[in-house]
Design a protein around this motif. Structure first.
Motif, PDB file in Angstrom:
ATOM      1  N   CYS A 113      37.623  36.947  32.498  1.00 48.61           N
ATOM      2  CA  CYS A 113      37.819  36.139  33.217  1.00 48.61           C
ATOM      3  C   CYS A 113      36.850  34.531  32.563  1.00 48.61           C
ATOM      4  O   CYS A 113      36.932  33.404  33.342  1.00 48.61           O
ATOM      5  N   SER A 118      40.983  32.962  23.462  1.00 50.69           N
ATOM      6  CA  SER A 118      41.658  33.588  23.891  1.00 50.69           C
ATOM      7  C   SER A 118      42.088  35.039  22.081  1.00 50.69           C
ATOM      8  O   SER A 118      40.919  34.589  21.316  1.00 50.69           O
ATOM      9  N   GLU A 153      46.233  23.152  33.537  1.00 53.09           N
ATOM     10  CA  GLU A 153      45.406  23.686  34.186  1.00 53.09           C
ATOM     11  C   GLU A 153      44.369  23.906  33.703  1.00 53.09           C
ATOM     12  O   GLU A 153      44.772  23.786  31.828  1.00 53.09           O
ATOM     13  N   THR A 155      41.904  25.964  31.088  1.00 54.76           N
ATOM     14  CA  THR A 155      42.261  27.860  30.852  1.00 54.76           C
ATOM     15  C   THR A 155      40.920  27.958  29.873  1.00 54.76           C
ATOM     16  O   THR A 155      40.028  26.853  29.532  1.00 54.76           O
ATOM     17  N   GLN A 171      40.182  29.931  40.229  1.00 50.36           N
ATOM     18  CA  GLN A 171      40.555  29.708  38.705  1.00 50.36           C
ATOM     19  C   GLN A 171      40.763  30.832  37.732  1.00 50.36           C
ATOM     20  O   GLN A 171      41.380  31.746  37.356  1.00 50.36           O
ATOM     21  N   ARG A 172      39.161  31.502  38.294  1.00 51.40           N
ATOM     22  CA  ARG A 172      39.279  32.411  37.442  1.00 51.40           C
ATOM     23  C   ARG A 172      40.046  33.976  38.255  1.00 51.40           C
ATOM     24  O   ARG A 172      40.821  34.521  36.870  1.00 51.40           O
ATOM     25  N   HIS A 175      43.778  34.647  37.776  1.00 52.69           N
ATOM     26  CA  HIS A 175      44.398  34.646  36.482  1.00 52.69           C
ATOM     27  C   HIS A 175      44.426  36.090  36.659  1.00 52.69           C
ATOM     28  O   HIS A 175      44.632  36.798  35.937  1.00 52.69           O
ATOM     29  N   TYR A 176      43.067  36.998  36.977  1.00 55.45           N
ATOM     30  CA  TYR A 176      42.894  38.120  36.959  1.00 55.45           C
ATOM     31  C   TYR A 176      42.497  38.749  38.503  1.00 55.45           C
ATOM     32  O   TYR A 176      41.713  39.054  39.105  1.00 55.45           O
TER      33      TYR A 176
END
Length: 384
Positions: A113, A118, A153, A155, A171-172, A175-176
């Motif tokens: 998060c 990456s 968006e 990231t 947003q965090r 994604h998770y």
């Protein structure tokens, strides 16, 4: 546990290889013939004893037969002490909160998060019910721009600059999905307050007047006038600079204000660890880099010899008397970190091989080399 003596049972097993020594004969191929009635703990090659050997230099706790210099190169390595994390992170990893079990089971997701780069590998092995983190080939971290391009968006690092804490947390969690918003918001607040890298990036954005500007983070810069084995919050000008153009070195991190380009982060950049593992290095502490010097065990003064990557990470992962090692408490996240940093050590050691040596190695003219090896030359899976 009581049961049939292990040696007697194994001697009756006709699969024992007669050429094995007496010391190891009792456990030869024992994993293929496991018998729950046997008391394996009584075998001398299994019972390694308590971790009660204390290093006289760094107070690391080790087992009896571990190498004496494993922890600190016999007093020649001394790194900055990592501070204990603030609440709620400290209680979450210690297991003292009601939500600790959930957090520790999903700690890799929570770290993801907040990570600023990456994570990728040539091949990540995901066997069913496998309790270890395993990769094959190369590991690489990549960083993007501080702000997303139009209609894209936010990231990774960009999420920190959304300007709204609630939108940031949403947003965090989007994604998770295995994360809880309440925990994410608490950790998010602490990182904004305590992480020096996040503060540095915020300052950089304020100084960037257009999308043509970039931030350059120096790979080896040490704050002037500060001791190299003491953590001090660096000022922006100590470690970074906003630039226009291409005034950079190969190992520096250069981030655009707004771009869709990704840059690979060098394994030997001091921010490599903190950018990928913010829950381990919550202050944005430095990882391994080329300018860390060894010290004299007698005088505590720096020498001309440099600390190797293997020395660095061995020191970081030790248990020490009266010292809380936050990294070791992070379970699955620690496993991933250990695999990642082992690969870094392999990479650094391979960088030390001159080109002609690599050519001779690949042509087969050098034999019995066990000092340096490369996953590019010898494909293999590493796991912890």
């Amino acid at each position: 546990m009581s049961g049939v003596p292990l040696l007697q049972t194994q001697q009756e097993n006709t699969s024992i290889n007669p050429v094995q020594t007496n010391e190891h004969r009792s456990l030869y191929r024992a994993a293929l013939h496991y018998d729950p009635a046997n008391d394996y703990s009584t075998d001398s090659s299994v019972a390694i004893g308590p971790m009660n050997v204390v290093c006289i230099h760094c107070k690391a706790l080790k087992f009896k037969n571990e190498t004496s210099g494993l922890c600190c190169a016999s007093g020649k390595v001394k790194l900055i002490k990592l501070n204990s994390p603030p609440e709620p992170l400290r209680s979450l990893v210690a297991g003292s909160q009601s939500s600790s079990k959930h957090f520790l089971e999903n700690i890799q997701a929570y770290n993801s998060c907040f990570h600023m780069t990456s994570f990728g590998a040539t091949h990540i092995i995901r066997d069913n019910f496998m309790p270890t983190f395993k990769v094959q080939g190369q590991i690489y971290h990549r960083a993007g721009s501080l702000l997303p391009v139009s209609d894209a968006e936010h990231t990774f690092l960009q999420i920190y600059f959304m300007g709204d804490s609630n939108l940031e947390a949403n947003q965090r969690c989007f994604h998770y999905i295995n994360t809880k918003k309440e925990i994410v918001q608490q950790l998010q607040t602490k990182l904004h307050k305590n992480n020096e890298l996040i503060k540095l990036f915020k300052t950089a954005l304020e100084r960037m007047t257009s999308d043509n500007h970039k931030i350059l983070i120096r790979a080896d810069k040490t704050p002037v006038g500060e001791h190299s084995r003491r953590f001090n919050a660096p000022t922006f000008d100590d470690v970074a600079v906003v630039i226009v153009g291409e005034n950079l070195q190969s190992r520096d991190i250069v981030l655009h204000r707004r771009s869709n380009e990704l840059q690979r982060v060098s394994e030997t950049h001091r921010c490599y660890d903190a950018l990928q593992y913010p829950l381990l290095f919550w202050q944005g502490e430095d990882g391994y880099h080329f300018t860390i010097k060894m010290i004299s065990p007698l005088t505590d003064e720096e020498t001309n010899k440099m600390v190797s990557s293997m020395n660095f990470y061995s020191y970081r992962m030790m248990v020490r008397e009266n010292d809380e090692n936050h990294i070791l408490k992070c379970r699955k996240l620690f496993h991933r970190y250990a695999v990642d940093m082992y690969k870094v050590s392999v990479f650094v050691r391979c960088q030390m091989i001159p080109d002609f040596s690599l050519q001779r190695l690949t042509s087969g003219r050098i034999k019995n080399i066990d000092l340096i090896f490369s996953t590019d030359l010898v494909p293999c899976a590493e796991s912890v």
